[in-house]
Design an enzyme around this catalytic site. Structure first.
Site, PDB file in Angstrom:
ATOM      1  N   PRO A   2       0.842  -1.214   0.132  1.00 46.39           N
ATOM      2  CA  PRO A   2      -0.135  -0.184  -0.106  1.00 46.39           C
ATOM      3  C   PRO A   2       0.860   1.286  -0.018  1.00 46.39           C
ATOM      4  O   PRO A   2       1.297   1.481   0.768  1.00 46.39           O
ATOM      5  CB  PRO A   2      -0.725  -0.262   1.353  1.00 46.39           C
ATOM      6  CG  PRO A   2       0.247  -0.983   2.242  1.00 46.39           C
ATOM      7  CD  PRO A   2       1.104  -1.494   1.402  1.00 46.39           C
ATOM      8  N   GLU A   3       0.566   2.272  -1.083  1.00 51.13           N
ATOM      9  CA  GLU A   3       1.191   3.490  -1.018  1.00 51.13           C
ATOM     10  C   GLU A   3       0.034   4.310  -0.687  1.00 51.13           C
ATOM     11  O   GLU A   3      -1.169   3.841  -0.486  1.00 51.13           O
ATOM     12  CB  GLU A   3       1.742   3.713  -2.419  1.00 51.13           C
ATOM     13  CG  GLU A   3       2.967   2.581  -2.532  1.00 51.13           C
ATOM     14  CD  GLU A   3       3.657   2.904  -4.003  1.00 51.13           C
ATOM     15  OE1 GLU A   3       3.943   4.100  -4.335  1.00 51.13           O
ATOM     16  OE2 GLU A   3       4.055   1.803  -4.502  1.00 51.13           O
ATOM     17  N   HIS A  91      -3.444 -16.098   7.896  1.00 53.80           N
ATOM     18  CA  HIS A  91      -3.005 -14.757   8.223  1.00 53.80           C
ATOM     19  C   HIS A  91      -3.947 -13.782   8.850  1.00 53.80           C
ATOM     20  O   HIS A  91      -3.599 -12.628   8.728  1.00 53.80           O
ATOM     21  CB  HIS A  91      -2.138 -14.184   7.377  1.00 53.80           C
ATOM     22  CG  HIS A  91      -0.997 -15.219   6.666  1.00 53.80           C
ATOM     23  ND1 HIS A  91      -0.017 -15.543   7.411  1.00 53.80           N
ATOM     24  CD2 HIS A  91      -0.790 -15.808   5.333  1.00 53.80           C
ATOM     25  CE1 HIS A  91       0.905 -16.592   6.759  1.00 53.80           C
ATOM     26  NE2 HIS A  91       0.173 -16.552   5.581  1.00 53.80           N
ATOM     27  N   ARG A 109       2.945 -10.858   5.433  1.00 55.33           N
ATOM     28  CA  ARG A 109       4.233 -10.616   5.986  1.00 55.33           C
ATOM     29  C   ARG A 109       4.487  -9.907   7.066  1.00 55.33           C
ATOM     30  O   ARG A 109       5.473  -9.966   7.839  1.00 55.33           O
ATOM     31  CB  ARG A 109       5.173  -9.963   4.794  1.00 55.33           C
ATOM     32  CG  ARG A 109       5.194 -10.605   3.596  1.00 55.33           C
ATOM     33  CD  ARG A 109       5.813  -9.765   2.493  1.00 55.33           C
ATOM     34  NE  ARG A 109       7.283  -9.647   2.696  1.00 55.33           N
ATOM     35  CZ  ARG A 109       8.048  -9.041   1.934  1.00 55.33           C
ATOM     36  NH1 ARG A 109       7.507  -8.385   0.815  1.00 55.33           N
ATOM     37  NH2 ARG A 109       9.391  -8.736   2.074  1.00 55.33           N
TER      38      ARG A 109
END
Length: 273
Positions: A2-3, A91, A109
């Site tokens: 995400p930016e 996750h 991650r």
DNA sequence: AGGGCTACCTGTACGC
DNA sequence: TGCGTACAGGTAGCCC
């Protein structure tokens, strides 16, 4: 993932779904994200009512009616999911139960994190305090950037990636912005002309605005909280396009990939000077 | 003080 | 098929 455009898309979606909702129960499956999940997070959140959700750079500021702000960073692969029922997936680290709704934080991650602040202290957090200006603010212009560039010897790609200079740009959009402004990622900031900085500012605003309109860029992980993909992927001109014909000069030149500060950069040697 | 590099973590793609 | 390696949207914290 995400930016700025992805985080903004998430913010809009969370606002649509969560405003005025009350948290009934919080379950934490995995405590070790980028930073440990705050010890008392379940207790802090239970009974709280969602207020407006804001964004600063790539950070989400989730506010509650009570005196509490949740600062969230999505890292590389953090996603929120909003579902009417809950079926566990790999996750899923944090599961927040609302009335007839579930808000789930999933992060392969585990580079994302959650921190809890009193409302008036969140902007003082070390994460937010050092951030540069918001590129989509009306007041963001070439003079501000030029000032930041003074006395710096880095290349322009590295400069744009640094959150202290501008908040919210990441690896995809920096390549795209430099391609759009026809500036080489190898150029050093201390010899940029004012007209070039102006072009960069224009491209930043143009690319980010367009990307938000299209819901961000989905490569592999990213989806909005309601499960939609980001369609700016179809607008990418250079990122991930190594050896493809350049969008501008077509067959005269192929997109090159190089590594700067350990991150991939994509550009056209003919078009970007 | 300011910059550069690495570690953190899992999944996937690719070469042998 | 399996194994080893490189790489992936980010950044705090270390070292120089």
């Amino acid at each position: 993932m995400p930016e700025l455009p992805e985080v903004e898309t998430v913010r809009i979606s969370l606002n649509e779904h969560l405003l005025k909702c009350k948290i009934s129960k919080v379950r934490i499956n995995v405590k070790n994200l980028r930073f440990p999940v705050p010890n008392n997070l379940e207790k802090s959140l239970e009974g709280k009512v969602f207020e407006k959700i804001n964004r600063r750079g790539k950070y989400l500021l989730i506010n509650f009616k009570q005196d509490l702000s949740l600062l969230v960073h999505l890292g590389m692969t953090g996603v929120f999911k909003i579902n009417n029922s809950y079926s566990p997936e790999k996750h899923d680290h944090i599961v927040i139960e609302l009335k007839e709704k579930f808000l789930i934080y999933n992060d392969v991650r585990r580079f994302g994190f959650f921190k809890v602040y009193k409302k008036n202290l969140v902007m003082q957090s070390p994460h937010l305090k050092k951030l540069g200006p918001e590129p989509l603010d009306i007041g963001f212009n070439e003079l501000i950037l030029k000032k930041k560039m003074m006395n710096k010897t880095q290349n322009i790609k590295h400069f744009l990636m640094d959150q202290k200079n501008i908040a919210g740009l990441g690896n995809i959009y920096c390549s795209e912005i430099l391609f759009d402004s026809k500036i080489s990622p190898l150029r050093l900031v201390n010899d940029m002309k004012k007209s070039e900085i102006k072009k960069i500012v224009k491209s930043i605003k143009k690319i980010l605005t367009k990307a938000i309109e299209l819901g961000g860029t989905s490569l592999s992980d990213y989806k909005t909280p309601s499960g939609k993909l980001g369609y700016f992927k179809n607008e990418l001109k250079v990122y991930g396009m190594e050896n493809k014909n350049c969008f501008f000069c077509k067959k005269r030149s192929k997109i090159k990939k190089l590594v700067q500060q350990g991150r991939s950069t994509f550009f056209c040697m003919k078009c970007q000077k």
